[in-house]
Motif scaffolding. Structure first.
Motif, PDB file in Angstrom:
ATOM      1  N   LEU A 107       4.180   2.965  -3.637  1.00  0.00           N
ATOM      2  CA  LEU A 107       3.615   2.777  -4.973  1.00  0.00           C
ATOM      3  C   LEU A 107       3.865   1.359  -5.489  1.00  0.00           C
ATOM      4  CD1 LEU A 107       4.284   6.131  -6.874  1.00  0.00           C
ATOM      5  CD2 LEU A 107       2.207   5.351  -5.740  1.00  0.00           C
ATOM      6  N   GLN A 108       5.029   0.796  -5.170  1.00  0.00           N
ATOM      7  CA  GLN A 108       5.278  -0.595  -5.559  1.00  0.00           C
ATOM      8  C   GLN A 108       4.350  -1.536  -4.810  1.00  0.00           C
ATOM      9  OE1 GLN A 108       7.407  -1.525  -8.161  1.00  0.00           O
ATOM     10  NE2 GLN A 108       7.252   0.695  -8.316  1.00  0.00           N
ATOM     11  N   ALA A 109       4.124  -1.262  -3.532  1.00  0.00           N
ATOM     12  CA  ALA A 109       3.211  -2.104  -2.747  1.00  0.00           C
ATOM     13  C   ALA A 109       1.780  -1.994  -3.254  1.00  0.00           C
ATOM     14  CB  ALA A 109       3.277  -1.699  -1.273  1.00  0.00           C
ATOM     15  N   SER A 139      -6.275   3.676  -8.672  1.00  0.00           N
ATOM     16  CA  SER A 139      -5.842   3.716  -7.270  1.00  0.00           C
ATOM     17  C   SER A 139      -4.366   4.081  -7.110  1.00  0.00           C
ATOM     18  CB  SER A 139      -6.132   2.370  -6.591  1.00  0.00           C
ATOM     19  OG  SER A 139      -5.383   1.328  -7.188  1.00  0.00           O
ATOM     20  N   VAL A 140      -3.506   3.608  -8.022  1.00  0.00           N
ATOM     21  CA  VAL A 140      -2.087   3.931  -7.902  1.00  0.00           C
ATOM     22  C   VAL A 140      -1.832   5.431  -8.088  1.00  0.00           C
ATOM     23  CG1 VAL A 140       0.193   3.589  -8.952  1.00  0.00           C
ATOM     24  CG2 VAL A 140      -1.256   1.622  -8.450  1.00  0.00           C
ATOM     25  N   PRO A 141      -2.395   6.087  -9.115  1.00  0.00           N
ATOM     26  CA  PRO A 141      -2.242   7.542  -9.184  1.00  0.00           C
ATOM     27  C   PRO A 141      -2.820   8.267  -7.971  1.00  0.00           C
ATOM     28  CG  PRO A 141      -2.948   6.698 -11.298  1.00  0.00           C
ATOM     29  CD  PRO A 141      -3.039   5.555 -10.322  1.00  0.00           C
ATOM     30  N   LEU A 142      -3.924   7.738  -7.411  1.00  0.00           N
ATOM     31  CA  LEU A 142      -4.491   8.350  -6.209  1.00  0.00           C
ATOM     32  C   LEU A 142      -3.526   8.227  -5.029  1.00  0.00           C
ATOM     33  CD1 LEU A 142      -8.280   7.354  -6.375  1.00  0.00           C
ATOM     34  CD2 LEU A 142      -7.228   9.597  -6.792  1.00  0.00           C
ATOM     35  N   TRP A 143      -2.872   7.070  -4.908  1.00  0.00           N
ATOM     36  CA  TRP A 143      -1.847   6.928  -3.882  1.00  0.00           C
ATOM     37  C   TRP A 143      -0.747   7.969  -4.079  1.00  0.00           C
ATOM     38  CZ3 TRP A 143      -1.466   4.965   0.720  1.00  0.00           C
ATOM     39  CH2 TRP A 143      -2.248   3.868   1.086  1.00  0.00           C
ATOM     40  N   THR A 183       4.857  -5.848  -9.853  1.00  0.00           N
ATOM     41  CA  THR A 183       5.789  -4.727  -9.767  1.00  0.00           C
ATOM     42  C   THR A 183       6.605  -4.558 -11.040  1.00  0.00           C
ATOM     43  OG1 THR A 183       7.330  -6.208  -8.619  1.00  0.00           O
ATOM     44  CG2 THR A 183       5.965  -4.773  -7.262  1.00  0.00           C
ATOM     45  N   ALA A 184       6.986  -5.666 -11.682  1.00  0.00           N
ATOM     46  CA  ALA A 184       7.841  -5.571 -12.870  1.00  0.00           C
ATOM     47  C   ALA A 184       7.097  -4.951 -14.044  1.00  0.00           C
ATOM     48  CB  ALA A 184       8.365  -6.949 -13.239  1.00  0.00           C
ATOM     49  N   TYR A 185       5.842  -5.378 -14.275  1.00  0.00           N
ATOM     50  CA  TYR A 185       5.118  -4.956 -15.465  1.00  0.00           C
ATOM     51  C   TYR A 185       4.159  -3.800 -15.205  1.00  0.00           C
ATOM     52  CZ  TYR A 185       6.679  -9.596 -16.903  1.00  0.00           C
ATOM     53  OH  TYR A 185       7.434 -10.712 -17.171  1.00  0.00           O
ATOM     54  N   PHE A 186       3.888  -3.496 -13.937  1.00  0.00           N
ATOM     55  CA  PHE A 186       2.987  -2.385 -13.612  1.00  0.00           C
ATOM     56  C   PHE A 186       3.670  -1.388 -12.682  1.00  0.00           C
ATOM     57  CE2 PHE A 186      -0.347   0.063 -11.793  1.00  0.00           C
ATOM     58  CZ  PHE A 186      -1.436   0.003 -12.643  1.00  0.00           C
ATOM     59  N   GLY A 187       4.301  -1.886 -11.614  1.00  0.00           N
ATOM     60  CA  GLY A 187       4.877  -0.997 -10.619  1.00  0.00           C
ATOM     61  C   GLY A 187       6.013  -0.139 -11.156  1.00  0.00           C
ATOM     62  N   ILE A 188       6.962  -0.756 -11.875  1.00  0.00           N
ATOM     63  CA  ILE A 188       8.091   0.011 -12.407  1.00  0.00           C
ATOM     64  C   ILE A 188       7.635   1.006 -13.474  1.00  0.00           C
ATOM     65  CG2 ILE A 188      10.221  -0.179 -13.764  1.00  0.00           C
ATOM     66  CD1 ILE A 188      10.982  -2.566 -12.077  1.00  0.00           C
ATOM     67  N   PRO A 189       6.770   0.623 -14.446  1.00  0.00           N
ATOM     68  CA  PRO A 189       6.244   1.654 -15.353  1.00  0.00           C
ATOM     69  C   PRO A 189       5.515   2.774 -14.617  1.00  0.00           C
ATOM     70  CG  PRO A 189       5.832  -0.513 -16.246  1.00  0.00           C
ATOM     71  CD  PRO A 189       6.370  -0.726 -14.866  1.00  0.00           C
ATOM     72  N   ALA A 190       4.794   2.432 -13.536  1.00  0.00           N
ATOM     73  CA  ALA A 190       4.115   3.469 -12.758  1.00  0.00           C
ATOM     74  C   ALA A 190       5.129   4.406 -12.108  1.00  0.00           C
ATOM     75  CB  ALA A 190       3.227   2.824 -11.692  1.00  0.00           C
ATOM     76  N   ALA A 191       6.217   3.835 -11.584  1.00  0.00           N
ATOM     77  CA  ALA A 191       7.264   4.667 -10.969  1.00  0.00           C
ATOM     78  C   ALA A 191       7.922   5.573 -12.003  1.00  0.00           C
ATOM     79  CB  ALA A 191       8.306   3.778 -10.299  1.00  0.00           C
ATOM     80  N   PHE A 209      -2.292  -3.346   2.097  1.00  0.00           N
ATOM     81  CA  PHE A 209      -0.869  -3.652   1.950  1.00  0.00           C
ATOM     82  C   PHE A 209      -0.025  -2.407   1.702  1.00  0.00           C
ATOM     83  CE2 PHE A 209       2.782  -5.372  -0.555  1.00  0.00           C
ATOM     84  CZ  PHE A 209       3.410  -6.005   0.506  1.00  0.00           C
ATOM     85  N   PRO A 210      -0.450  -1.459   0.835  1.00  0.00           N
ATOM     86  CA  PRO A 210       0.312  -0.208   0.739  1.00  0.00           C
ATOM     87  C   PRO A 210       0.365   0.554   2.061  1.00  0.00           C
ATOM     88  CG  PRO A 210      -1.183  -0.426  -1.117  1.00  0.00           C
ATOM     89  CD  PRO A 210      -1.515  -1.536  -0.163  1.00  0.00           C
ATOM     90  N   MET A 211      -0.730   0.491   2.843  1.00  0.00           N
ATOM     91  CA  MET A 211      -0.713   1.143   4.154  1.00  0.00           C
ATOM     92  C   MET A 211       0.306   0.480   5.072  1.00  0.00           C
ATOM     93  SD  MET A 211      -4.783   1.862   4.812  1.00  0.00           S
ATOM     94  CE  MET A 211      -4.463   2.436   6.483  1.00  0.00           C
ATOM     95  N   LEU A 212       0.401  -0.854   5.020  1.00  0.00           N
ATOM     96  CA  LEU A 212       1.402  -1.563   5.816  1.00  0.00           C
ATOM     97  C   LEU A 212       2.811  -1.144   5.408  1.00  0.00           C
ATOM     98  CD1 LEU A 212       2.279  -3.778   7.813  1.00  0.00           C
ATOM     99  CD2 LEU A 212       2.084  -5.422   5.929  1.00  0.00           C
ATOM    100  N   MET A 213       3.053  -1.036   4.088  1.00  0.00           N
ATOM    101  CA  MET A 213       4.369  -0.614   3.607  1.00  0.00           C
ATOM    102  C   MET A 213       4.680   0.797   4.071  1.00  0.00           C
ATOM    103  SD  MET A 213       6.871  -1.859   1.658  1.00  0.00           S
ATOM    104  CE  MET A 213       8.001  -1.209   2.875  1.00  0.00           C
ATOM    105  N   LEU A 214       3.669   1.657   4.101  1.00  0.00           N
ATOM    106  CA  LEU A 214       3.862   3.026   4.583  1.00  0.00           C
ATOM    107  C   LEU A 214       4.217   3.036   6.061  1.00  0.00           C
ATOM    108  CD1 LEU A 214       3.691   6.072   4.031  1.00  0.00           C
ATOM    109  CD2 LEU A 214       1.241   5.950   4.551  1.00  0.00           C
TER     110      LEU A 214
END
Length: 301
Positions: A251-253, A289-293, A97-105, A228-233
């Motif tokens: 997106l973080q998940a 996959s993250v942009p698709l989410w 999340t720190a090196y991929f999730g936050i830049p993605a957000a 796991f993203p589905m679980l977070m959703l």
């Protein structure tokens, strides 16, 4: 999607090229980055996003989702043999999340989503370094008691803990607004450097990675990037949260497997090769996959 690729791919590619040509540079760069850069970056992000109840609530949601996923993977009778292994269980729900999730957000969501992403990262990082070694130790060292002093030392050594302490100290000073503004640019610079270091590690992993995906890695990849993203959703849907916060949490998940899983596997004398393969492959797949989410969430909400 293009904005995310523009933000991340050049750093990852440059790092991968350096990692393949000069693998001996990784530790001299990564060690000070983890010790000083990441806490500084997290401190700047926390000050920018604001330390409040909302951030703590997002951290709690991250912890809840990860623990629930680990419990399901540990107790379910329907899991495959690959998911019985504790390092692959961690790889299925602890994300970068720190090196991929936050830049993605930052690339895919409005600035208002940043505090949610930071809160998730804070909770996930504390849980990963607190519970992760214990989770691996209980399975790989049966009969040996886990030293809870080691758990406390992991928590205190965590970049998330040091970043939080630094942010609290700054907030106690009369110059916190000026310091918060001054730390924002260095925080972004550290994220770029961290992405390059991730690329360097991926470059060294890729030199010894076989081209086909081993069957034993398919289940953790599906769990991390899809289930796991589905679980977070599912967890966030019934909660009275803004739609933007729910998108940020998912997106973080959906972030790929964290490098911390590899570091913990090595420290607990597990087979680290599987964790290395999962990091490499999940990161490459997550670029799509993250942009698709993000597209799916924008159309759904």
């Amino acid at each position: 999607m293009l904005s995310l690729l523009w933000e991340m791919v050049p750093c990852l590619l440059a790092g991968a090229l350096i990692g393949r040509c000069r693998p001996q540079w990784i530790n001299p760069l990564a060690t000070p980055l983890v010790r000083f850069g990441v806490p500084l970056s997290l401190m700047g992000l926390l000050l920018h996003g604001g330390l409040n109840r909302s951030l703590l609530f997002m951290a709690l949601l991250a912890v809840t989702a990860i623990v629930l996923m680990l419990v399901v993977l540990r107790s379910s009778r329907l899991i495959t043999d690959a998911l019985v292994l504790p390092d692959r269980q961690l790889a299925s729900c602890i994300g970068n999340t720190a090196y991929f999730g936050i830049p993605a957000a930052l690339a895919l969501l409005p600035p208002e989503a940043l505090p949610v992403s930071i809160g998730y990262d804070f909770g996930a990082t504390l849980l990963a370094w607190g519970l992760g070694p214990l989770w691996l130790h209980q399975t790989n060292h049966q009969g040996h008691a886990y030293r809870w002093s080691s758990l406390a030392s992991h928590l205190m050594a965590s970049p998330a803990t040091r970043g939080l302490l630094g942010a609290l100290i700054v907030l106690a000073t009369p110059w916190h607004d000026v310091i918060s503004t001054g730390l924002w640019l260095p925080s972004r610079v550290v994220i770029v450097m961290a992405l390059a270091v991730v690329g360097m590690r991926l470059g060294t992993i890729a030199t010894r990675a076989p081209s086909p995906v081993p069957m034993g890695l398919l289940s953790p990849l599906v769990c991390k990037l899809l289930l796991f993203p589905m679980l977070m959703l599912l967890i966030s849907l019934p909660l009275p949260l803004p739609l933007l916060a729910k998108k940020a949490l998912v997106l973080q998940a959906a972030a790929p497997t964290a490098i911390s899983v590899l570091l913990m596997a090595e420290s607990e004398q597990c087979d680290a090769s599987a964790s290395a393969q999962l990091i490499l492959r999940s990161t490459l797949i997550a670029l799509v996959s993250v942009p698709l989410w993000s597209v799916v969430l924008n159309r759904w909400f």
